[in-house]
Design an enzyme around this catalytic site. Structure first.
Site, PDB file in Angstrom:
ATOM      1  N   ASP A 210       0.824  -1.215   0.000  1.00 58.79           N
ATOM      2  CA  ASP A 210       0.000   0.000   0.000  1.00 58.79           C
ATOM      3  C   ASP A 210       0.852   1.257   0.000  1.00 58.79           C
ATOM      4  O   ASP A 210       2.056   1.213   0.297  1.00 58.79           O
ATOM      5  CB  ASP A 210      -0.960  -0.002   1.200  1.00 58.79           C
ATOM      6  CG  ASP A 210      -0.231  -0.027   2.536  1.00 58.79           C
ATOM      7  OD1 ASP A 210       0.772  -0.772   2.654  1.00 58.79           O
ATOM      8  OD2 ASP A 210      -0.637   0.700   3.455  1.00 58.79           O
TER       9      ASP A 210
ATOM     10  N   GLU B  19       0.195  -1.261   5.698  1.00 53.50           N
ATOM     11  CA  GLU B  19       1.250  -0.762   6.589  1.00 53.50           C
ATOM     12  C   GLU B  19       1.027   0.705   6.948  1.00 53.50           C
ATOM     13  O   GLU B  19       1.248   1.117   8.081  1.00 53.50           O
ATOM     14  CB  GLU B  19       2.622  -0.927   5.926  1.00 53.50           C
ATOM     15  CG  GLU B  19       3.814  -0.635   6.845  1.00 53.50           C
ATOM     16  CD  GLU B  19       4.189   0.835   6.969  1.00 53.50           C
ATOM     17  OE1 GLU B  19       4.832   1.200   7.961  1.00 53.50           O
ATOM     18  OE2 GLU B  19       3.810   1.641   6.077  1.00 53.50           O
TER      19      GLU B  19
HETATM   20 ZN   LIG Z   1       6.591   2.454   3.977  1.00 55.57          ZN
END
Ligand SMILES: [Zn+2]
Length: 495
Positions: free
Chosen positions: A130, A197
């Site tokens: 992401d 994340e």
């Molecule tokens: Zn990162």
């Protein structure tokens, strides 16, 4: 007293002062010269051939999938994630033939490249799929559109080129090349690619780590994105510094609430909720947690000192004397201050809604980033004793996290990572450091002996603004070195 006697006393004092200065200079010089370089001496390795153009094209295609994660709306990027994953499968066929692929938590990827020796301890290479969004209103400032994946002027441009599709794809490029050559690792290598994340990793990395734990996997080490090869960012150090994050700071938001009797503002009492809260917050800002030189940061100074020139080298080699000077210097600058203390940041303040009414309470959120060694409990205790006011309650936030354990520079895995960096980037010095931000790797603390946060990317202070910022990009040359780095790391650890 006679004049002669006075002269003699003055002369003796002067001699004493001169002797003291000479001894001091001797001690300083002794510490400088006995404090030798800690850099590993490594033999030059041939530079592996890399198809940098093909690799740049694949990374540029990956940027076009807008995998922007959202905490509130987990489904907003599922289509993009599916597209990215199809691209990964298509781009790295030899690796996919050699490794087992699993999908965890809906969209996170776990690849297992089985080792030939079942007794050898496995390792994990981490990256995330992401990206963060482009800040609204800044789109026009991009020299290349953020999601086109343009290749121009020797760079691959776009959101995610650096953070973190650059790491993800360079790991896969390295594994693909090795798999094509028939390489089989001696120990099992996991490639774990979370999909959230940037919004805490609780739906991705956390579940991957839980799955590995449920299988009884114990990792020798984990490598994840992190500190970089810093160019011209450390005063007194001419060479670039490859810093390896040995720990991550903890996170604690505390919600403070002051309780008072609501009432009419025509007859105000001496103590109001807003007054109490303001006084408490002022005390917190005035009495921040102490600056310290300890742990990974102390080791960083010890490692960098002998590589420095001039006064900086004298200072860092003689912290017994210059520590107060160093702390004062570092306190002046946000990022360097954050390396040396648990920081205190007042982030939210809420009170009152009518100009002639005294509110019944006032609340504020204070965000602390904890040094290894501090804890949620020690920070709450600090707040309680500093504000020293029972009328104010203190509530911890649900998402608070302790600082991570500190990895060991004495471990064979650190030495191995250190050696790999020196082989691929012979001009840099390697040192441990402290990671100020969070990464997915924190979820692996329970199943890994050591966790290293390092991205093999060269960056000067101008480049740092591109990280999560405008005009994010990666040089094609630098990208080829990232691929060489991961290839060498796999060869060194599992060859
Ligand atoms: Zn990162």
């Amino acid at each position: 007293m006679t004049t002669r006697r006075l002269t003699r006393i003055i002369r003796n004092i002067a001699l004493l002062v001169i002797a003291a200065i000479a001894v001091l200079a001797g001690v300083l010089a002794f510490n400088v010269f006995t404090h030798g370089s800690r850099q590993l001496q490594v033999a030059a390795v041939p530079r592996a051939a890399v198809d940098s153009e093909g690799a740049a094209t694949r990374l540029s295609e990956a940027i076009r999938f807008r995998t922007i994660s959202s905490f509130e709306n987990p489904d907003q990027d599922t289509e993009a994630l599916r597209g990215l994953q199809a691209h990964i499968a298509k781009s790295f066929p030899a690796f996919h033939a050699a490794a087992r692929r699993e999908v965890i938590g809906g969209y996170s990827l776990l690849y297992t490249w089985e080792g030939a020796d079942p007794k050898a301890r496995p390792i994990a290479l981490l990256a995330h799929q992401d990206v963060v969004p482009v800040a609204p209103g800044t789109e026009k400032e991009w020299q290349q559109p953020p999601y086109d994946g343009a290749i121009a002027g020797g760079f691959i441009w776009g959101r995610g080129s650096w953070d973190d599709k650059g790491n993800l794809y360079s790991m896969l490029e390295a594994a693909e090349a090795l798999a094509k050559e028939g390489f089989r690792p001696k120990r099992t290598i996991y490639f774990a690619f979370g999909h959230d994340e940037e919004v805490a990793g609780t739906r991705g990395a956390k579940l991957i780590a839980a799955a590995l734990a449920s299988r009884g996997v114990r990792l020798d080490f984990v490598i994840d994105e992190g500190l970089l090869i810093a160019e011209g960012q450390i005063q007194g150090l001419a060479k670039p510094a490859a810093l390896i994050g040995m720990a991550e700071k903890g996170y604690a938001t505390l919600v403070l609430t002051a309780h008072a009797t609501p009432g009419h503002s025509s007859m105000p009492p001496r103590n109001t909720a807003i007054g109490m809260m303001s006084a408490a917050l002022t005390r917190l800002e005035d009495h921040r947690l102490p600056m310290q030189v300890s742990g990974a940061v102390a080791e960083m100074f010890d490692t960098l000192a002998p590589e420095m020139a001039g006064f900086n080298r004298v200072v860092l080699s003689n912290l017994w004397l210059f520590k107060p000077l160093l702390l004062r210097q570092f306190e002046k600058n946000g990022p360097s201050e954050a390396m040396m203390r648990t920081t205190t940041a007042l982030t939210i303040f809420n009170a009152g809604d009518k100009d002639n009414v005294l509110p019944g309470n006032a609340s504020a959120s204070v965000n602390f980033r904890l040094m290894p060694g501090d804890s949620q409990a020690s920070v709450i205790e600090h707040v309680r004793s500093t504000i020293h006011d029972d009328r104010i309650s203190i509530e911890p936030f649900a998402g608070n996290a302790e600082p991570t354990p500190v990895s060991s520079t004495a471990s064979p895995s650190y030495q191995l990572l250190n050696r790999t960096i020196r082989e691929i980037f012979p001009d840099v010095v390697v040192a441990p450091g402290l990671m100020l931000a969070g990464t997915d790797s924190r979820h692996y603390a329970g199943i890994a002996d050591n966790i290293f946060r390092f991205s093999p990317v060269r960056a000067n202070s101008d480049d740092l603004k591109r990280f999560h910022g405008t005009n994010e990009r990666l040089s094609i040359e630098g990208y080829a070195d990232m691929i060489r780095f991961y290839r060498r790391l796999i060869e060194n650890t599992a060859g």
